[in-house]
Design a protein around this motif. Sequence first.
Motif, short mmCIF file in Angstrom:
data_model
loop_
_atom_site.label_atom_id
_atom_site.label_comp_id
_atom_site.label_asym_id
_atom_site.label_seq_id
_atom_site.Cartn_x
_atom_site.Cartn_y
_atom_site.Cartn_z
N ALA A 310 0.86 -1.19 0.00
CA ALA A 310 0.00 0.00 0.00
C ALA A 310 0.89 1.23 0.00
O ALA A 310 1.92 1.26 0.69
CB ALA A 310 -0.91 0.00 1.21
N SER A 311 0.50 2.24 -0.78
CA SER A 311 1.29 3.45 -0.92
C SER A 311 0.41 4.67 -0.74
O SER A 311 -0.73 4.70 -1.22
CB SER A 311 1.97 3.52 -2.29
OG SER A 311 2.80 2.40 -2.51
N LYS A 318 6.08 22.55 -5.27
CA LYS A 318 7.22 21.89 -5.93
C LYS A 318 7.80 20.80 -5.04
O LYS A 318 9.01 20.53 -5.07
CB LYS A 318 8.29 22.92 -6.26
CG LYS A 318 7.81 23.97 -7.27
CD LYS A 318 8.91 24.97 -7.60
CE LYS A 318 8.42 25.99 -8.61
NZ LYS A 318 9.49 26.97 -8.96
N SER A 319 6.93 20.15 -4.27
CA SER A 319 7.38 19.13 -3.32
C SER A 319 6.50 17.90 -3.43
O SER A 319 5.36 17.96 -3.90
CB SER A 319 7.34 19.67 -1.88
OG SER A 319 8.09 20.85 -1.75
N SER A 320 7.04 16.78 -2.96
CA SER A 320 6.26 15.55 -2.92
C SER A 320 6.76 14.68 -1.76
O SER A 320 7.91 14.76 -1.34
CB SER A 320 6.37 14.77 -4.24
OG SER A 320 7.69 14.32 -4.46
N PHE A 321 5.82 13.87 -1.26
CA PHE A 321 6.10 12.96 -0.15
C PHE A 321 5.34 11.67 -0.40
O PHE A 321 4.21 11.69 -0.88
CB PHE A 321 5.67 13.59 1.18
CG PHE A 321 5.62 12.60 2.32
CD1 PHE A 321 6.77 12.30 3.03
CD2 PHE A 321 4.43 11.98 2.68
CE1 PHE A 321 6.75 11.39 4.08
CE2 PHE A 321 4.39 11.07 3.72
CZ PHE A 321 5.55 10.77 4.43
N SER A 322 5.97 10.53 -0.08
CA SER A 322 5.26 9.25 -0.23
C SER A 322 5.77 8.27 0.81
O SER A 322 6.94 8.33 1.24
CB SER A 322 5.46 8.67 -1.63
OG SER A 322 6.81 8.31 -1.84
N LYS A 397 9.83 8.51 0.91
CA LYS A 397 10.55 9.36 -0.02
C LYS A 397 10.04 10.80 0.08
O LYS A 397 8.83 11.03 0.26
CB LYS A 397 10.39 8.86 -1.47
CG LYS A 397 10.82 7.42 -1.68
CD LYS A 397 10.81 7.02 -3.14
CE LYS A 397 11.98 7.62 -3.88
NZ LYS A 397 12.08 7.10 -5.27
N PHE A 398 10.96 11.74 -0.03
CA PHE A 398 10.61 13.16 0.00
C PHE A 398 11.52 13.90 -0.97
O PHE A 398 12.72 13.63 -1.04
CB PHE A 398 10.79 13.74 1.41
CG PHE A 398 10.64 15.24 1.47
CD1 PHE A 398 9.39 15.82 1.40
CD2 PHE A 398 11.76 16.05 1.56
CE1 PHE A 398 9.25 17.21 1.43
CE2 PHE A 398 11.64 17.44 1.59
CZ PHE A 398 10.37 18.01 1.54
N PHE A 407 17.46 21.44 -5.56
CA PHE A 407 16.57 20.30 -5.33
C PHE A 407 17.16 19.42 -4.21
O PHE A 407 18.35 19.12 -4.20
CB PHE A 407 16.41 19.47 -6.60
CG PHE A 407 15.90 20.26 -7.77
CD1 PHE A 407 14.56 20.30 -8.08
CD2 PHE A 407 16.80 20.96 -8.59
CE1 PHE A 407 14.09 21.02 -9.17
CE2 PHE A 407 16.35 21.68 -9.67
CZ PHE A 407 14.98 21.72 -9.97
N LEU A 408 16.28 19.00 -3.33
CA LEU A 408 16.67 18.10 -2.25
C LEU A 408 15.81 16.85 -2.32
O LEU A 408 14.58 16.93 -2.44
CB LEU A 408 16.49 18.77 -0.89
CG LEU A 408 16.91 17.95 0.33
CD1 LEU A 408 18.43 17.78 0.35
CD2 LEU A 408 16.42 18.61 1.62
N LYS A 409 16.44 15.69 -2.25
CA LYS A 409 15.70 14.43 -2.34
C LYS A 409 16.26 13.44 -1.32
O LYS A 409 17.47 13.29 -1.19
CB LYS A 409 15.82 13.83 -3.74
CG LYS A 409 15.05 12.54 -3.95
CD LYS A 409 15.16 12.05 -5.38
CE LYS A 409 14.35 10.78 -5.60
NZ LYS A 409 14.44 10.29 -7.00
N ASN A 410 15.36 12.79 -0.60
CA ASN A 410 15.77 11.77 0.37
C ASN A 410 14.90 10.53 0.22
O ASN A 410 13.67 10.60 0.08
CB ASN A 410 15.64 12.29 1.80
CG ASN A 410 16.32 11.36 2.80
OD1 ASN A 410 17.53 11.39 2.94
ND2 ASN A 410 15.55 10.54 3.48
#
Length: 901
Positions: A310-311, A318-322, A397-398, A407-410
């Motif tokens: 499940a997600s 300009k951001s996303s989180f999952s 993920k962010f 851009f920052l990604k983790n």
Amino acid sequence: MRIPFFLLLALLFHINLTSNAQGINEIKGQVNDENGQPVTYASVVARNHSTGTTTTTQTDSLGIFIYHNLSAGGPYSFAVSHVGFQTQTISGYDIKADANISLLIKLKAVENGLNEVIVTGRAGALNRTKLNTSYSVTTIGYNALSLQAPTSVTEALKSVPGFWVEATGGEASGNVRARGVPVDGYGSIQLLEDGIPVQHDPALGYLNVDQAFRFDETIQSIEVVRGGPSSVFYSNAPAGAVNFIPRAVGDKTEGVFKLTAGDYSLNRADFWVGAPIGDGWKLSAGGFYRTGTGVRNPGYTGNHGGQIRASLGKTWDKSSFSVDFKQLNDDVVFYTDLPMTYNSKGKIVGVHGFDGNYGAIAGAETQRMNMVQGDSSLYHYDNTVGTAVNRSQVTVKFQTEFAKDWFLKNSLRYSNTQTQRNGLFALNLLTADSFYKAQSGLLGQAPGASKLGFQYVTTGTAFNSNQNGNGMVIQGGLRGITMPQTEVDNDLHLSHVFYTGSSKHDFNFGYYYAHFNQNFSRYSSKVYLDVENNSRLLNIVALDGAGKVVKNFSDNGVSQYGYEWADANGEQTTNALYVSDEWQITPALRIDGGVRWEYTQTDGVVEQSKTVNLGTYATSAMTTGNGVWQGYNHHFDYTTWTLGADYQLSGDMGLFGRYTSAARIPGFATYYNNVSSSAVTQTMQLGEVGFKFARRLYSLYATGFFTRYNNVGFSNTVSTLNGFTTVNAFANTNTYGLELEGSLFPVKWFDVSATATLQHGEYQGLVAEAVTGGTLTQKYNYNGNKLIRVPQASFRVVPGFNLFGNHLRLQAPVEYEGKRYTDVANSQILPAYTKLDIDAQVNVTREISVFGVIDNLTNSLGLTEGNPRQGEIQSAAAGQYIFLARPLLGRSFKVSLRYKF
């Protein structure tokens, strides 16, 4: 987990969770190909040319996309792109606050895939297409995967040039050899899911990474990087990286539901459903459940289990989180080597009385056994679990653009994996008469006996010299391994796009962290079996002149308890820093490079062993722990780097070149069973030069490569009736090769695609002990010998027919694997073979499709593996007319019904 639960989820998600309230506009579009068929998962970019803002979505499984509440104004354009199609842009739309607009967009096929965006093997912020990547990459899309219907992770990679894959061991525990790197399992490539390692070390002792991952309908596509910059962006990826990319939720409720049935009691259900749930949040769920005996039927359900995931994700500004949760609970059968021989025409066949296509050594009598341990307790061996994996995985993920062009990604992943790996291994194959002669010394332990014999455990019936038409016996090993593991992986990187004069830089700085703990325990016992399908247990007995039993040496078929034993635990921590830059010097020329420094620290303890005798023949030489634990604590570091260039000759043609200095540094896998192991950093130099060219009617991708592998290790373990002899060696290898991918689309109703790998690999500087009759003897120089199990030539050709207005797709993949060797000495040959499959797809409606697959149509008995327990430096089985080897699985079929909404 039951199928009705899948149905309930599908019904819940099918409810439309969004509404078109008054004052909210809706832009709805349908994207089709030239034949009116929907183009699924196409990228759609809406651009407001007055403000410059863009909004991106994608089409669903029916080719539909929806925008809700685009900012009023304009003019707007809508650009639609998808691999294999020309990008289509429609413009001039002024949108009002309460507008409802319907669009119909038709994409024209270009059949080259050069405009597909590649996300694997790089960490930059800008999109990079297949045309302008400076390394070799193969993409396998959803349609190709649906037709191929791979049953394992390894099998999904068989269309990748430069990779030799072996999936004959079942749905897990496969082998991949990339670009001449002579390492089994997944020791030379990294396996990723959504860009994050499934397992930091993909070849962790007996814990192959493909045991912890299953392919299902939650996966949208696969990207495979061959060599290139993989070792800069991922740990343990010197020869490449395979990235399984999950499905993404669109702007409306959509889903896939698939039922599969096949021979050998195969029944399977897959599903995936996704929906927006408001305020930028999107939710999805999917998974599978499957049962079946497997093609080599052991007499019980060898494959049973499934997974659920499940997600939940949100996108804003300009951001996303999952966050994604996945639970895998699956048991798969594990196939090992089988008794094979040659017929009168020199063709590979199973020995008389054994079916090489469908036979299995495992059966009812070896299904469950209680094995006596050194402290007189019992080890409960259960072969029905095969490779049993219970894995919980959470991925978070962010990413954000926190300032213009910054851009920052983790990406964070936690996993807890419980693995039990049980198997029945064929150690030695010989005639009963040969056994009696070799073990005649046993008669001294049975006064009054004049000869040895075998008797069936369950019936007491005597084994005769022509039993089953072959008179042969197998010395087998019942092996049980327990490996619980917890792991944390985190990848953080910062990207910045900036200009220096007229050139552009896509700069990236990253930090990777991984930590895992693992326990390892192993216990094994030897048995004797007859040679027939589902082999039966035999007791070794001493007989007098009248044929009466004077002494029974075996214990219900077990001739030696505890021939293997291990108990250990440890941990490993890895920290890595990496930097990369993609420098666009001109619109046609780009240079990119990267550097990675990696530091690994590992520590643990290994219990030392002793031999005990509990008073019987079967318990007279048992290995067990002595209560003394020996520890280790080591650290290693290494710096890898890569430099590449890409030059675009035109919009459909490009050149690239790259040189990479890579390494695989030691870690927990070096010491988990032996604290005195020699720790050697294996270094590699990889070079490649490539050409990419694609037009509507044809395409060609050609890559010449060079791989030098330094300090590759070998362990030559030879099984004899009374034990094992082992010698270790290190060597260098040099491989030159050519990889080819091509497609031809002469008419709408016919096309053909092909891949080919031509390579020449040799050992350099390898001098090791030779093997004579199972005994290690004189030194031997193997310099210049060919690499083991790697063919010099392999081809895969897929002719396809598109009939009845594309409602029917038929294709017939043909694979050819050239001659290979089982050992470094090149003394035992695995002959070349050809394999033919049939794939079919019938599009009943836009929503309903039927798929059919016939695997190994001609029942080829191509050998993929010799007997590694007879030595991989110089095989003790060389020249034998009857031998142990692992052939292709016999012909099988399956049919699937898929419903998309």
